[in-house]
Design a protein around this motif. Sequence first.
Motif, PDB file in Angstrom:
ATOM      1  N   THR A 150      19.269  -9.379  -9.213  1.00 23.23           N
ATOM      2  CA  THR A 150      18.426 -10.507  -9.268  1.00 23.23           C
ATOM      3  C   THR A 150      18.984 -11.874  -8.928  1.00 23.23           C
ATOM      4  N   ASP A 168      15.365 -12.129 -13.943  1.00 21.61           N
ATOM      5  CA  ASP A 168      15.322 -12.517 -15.042  1.00 21.61           C
ATOM      6  C   ASP A 168      16.385 -13.453 -15.472  1.00 21.61           C
ATOM      7  N   HIS A 186      11.093 -13.036 -14.916  1.00 21.67           N
ATOM      8  CA  HIS A 186      10.023 -12.098 -14.093  1.00 21.67           C
ATOM      9  C   HIS A 186      10.312 -10.524 -14.777  1.00 21.67           C
ATOM     10  N   GLU A 193       2.719 -10.726 -14.043  1.00 22.01           N
ATOM     11  CA  GLU A 193       3.527  -9.686 -13.410  1.00 22.01           C
ATOM     12  C   GLU A 193       2.809  -8.107 -13.456  1.00 22.01           C
ATOM     13  N   SER A 216      10.665  -7.398 -12.457  1.00 26.72           N
ATOM     14  CA  SER A 216       9.474  -7.336 -11.650  1.00 26.72           C
ATOM     15  C   SER A 216       9.859  -7.862 -10.249  1.00 26.72           C
ATOM     16  N   ARG A 217      10.959  -8.512 -10.335  1.00 27.58           N
ATOM     17  CA  ARG A 217      11.164  -9.193  -8.867  1.00 27.58           C
ATOM     18  C   ARG A 217      12.763  -9.204  -8.691  1.00 27.58           C
ATOM     19  N   ASP A 239       9.946 -17.324  -7.183  1.00 25.37           N
ATOM     20  CA  ASP A 239       9.260 -18.733  -7.609  1.00 25.37           C
ATOM     21  C   ASP A 239      10.124 -20.047  -7.191  1.00 25.37           C
TER      22      ASP A 239
END
Length: 344
Positions: A150, A168, A186, A193, A216-217, A239
């Motif tokens: 991440t 996250d 996320h 999501e 999720s990302r 984002d």
Amino acid sequence: MVAGAEFSPPLTMLDSPYGHEENGSSPGCKDRESVDKKKEMKVGKPPRHLPHVHRASTVRFAGSTDFDFEFGSLDLTSPQEGQSGFLPVFRSGSCSEIGPKKYMEDEHICVDNLVEYLGGPKDFPAPGAFYGVFDGHGDSRSLDRSSGTTALVALIFGRTMLIANAGDCRAVLGKRGRAIELSRDHKPNCKGEKLRIEKLGGFVYDGYLNGQLSVSRALGDWHLKGTKGCLSPLSSEPDLHETLLTEEAEFLVIGCDGLWDVMSSQCAVTMVRKELMIHNDPERCSRALVQEALKRNTCDNLTVVVVCFSSDPPPRIEIPTSRVRRSISLEGLHLLKGALDSNV
């Protein structure tokens, strides 16, 4: 972390009270043509040999000699900034601990003077800074298709701060004691999501994307993304959130999920503000957050960066006396105000 992992070209812009360009360009650019002429910057992943606790201004980008940044193409002093006497001063501190895990998979990077670091002119009209935290997953001993990370970074020029987040990790602004979240976690079970994941053929099982990943990302994780160019339930698109710093903006806290799993954003802001009023040292503040998270039995690695926007400690907040008895604590009041002020 995965070497060579790339962001997807488009950026999702979060709502901001200060406005932004739809194409994700810097609001201070003279025109779009000048932006298109900027040469591509090559950034390596943060080096793993960084000390776990360090004074942030000593950290260097990996491969920093590859930067070719045309400062002359930027005009970062907006009319609003020129009319205001406030200009942030960047000073930061960081702390990382392996925690209860077997391997350390977090990374972070801090540059308090980005203009000087990139070789910009001494008379550049606005100060700049760059900070980032990265939480790796997969096999930390070797890089393969199951490795990923991440990422959350903060880029600041003058009073304009851009936050980019995929995963996250979290960025929280301390504003006169209130916590303003500048990113959103996320997680696969978040409504937006989850809908995106299911639309692209994926599923969420027990809070995990396809039963495997708790975010999720992320960057990397090619075993979940498939061939390059194909749409995947796991997205690397960040984002992007833009904020205009004012006199009320006292500090920024960015950290990996090992902190936020056991501590609310408001709790972190309250702790940092109290610590700064005592010793005014952002590194000691980051260390205090890490130690508190360990006391609360976090199950993950811990990485925290605290960035102050003034050389002075936060002022004492004067609470007006009232004949009406309050039924909410000061921290609870700040939590409520922060929720109302948050744009994400």
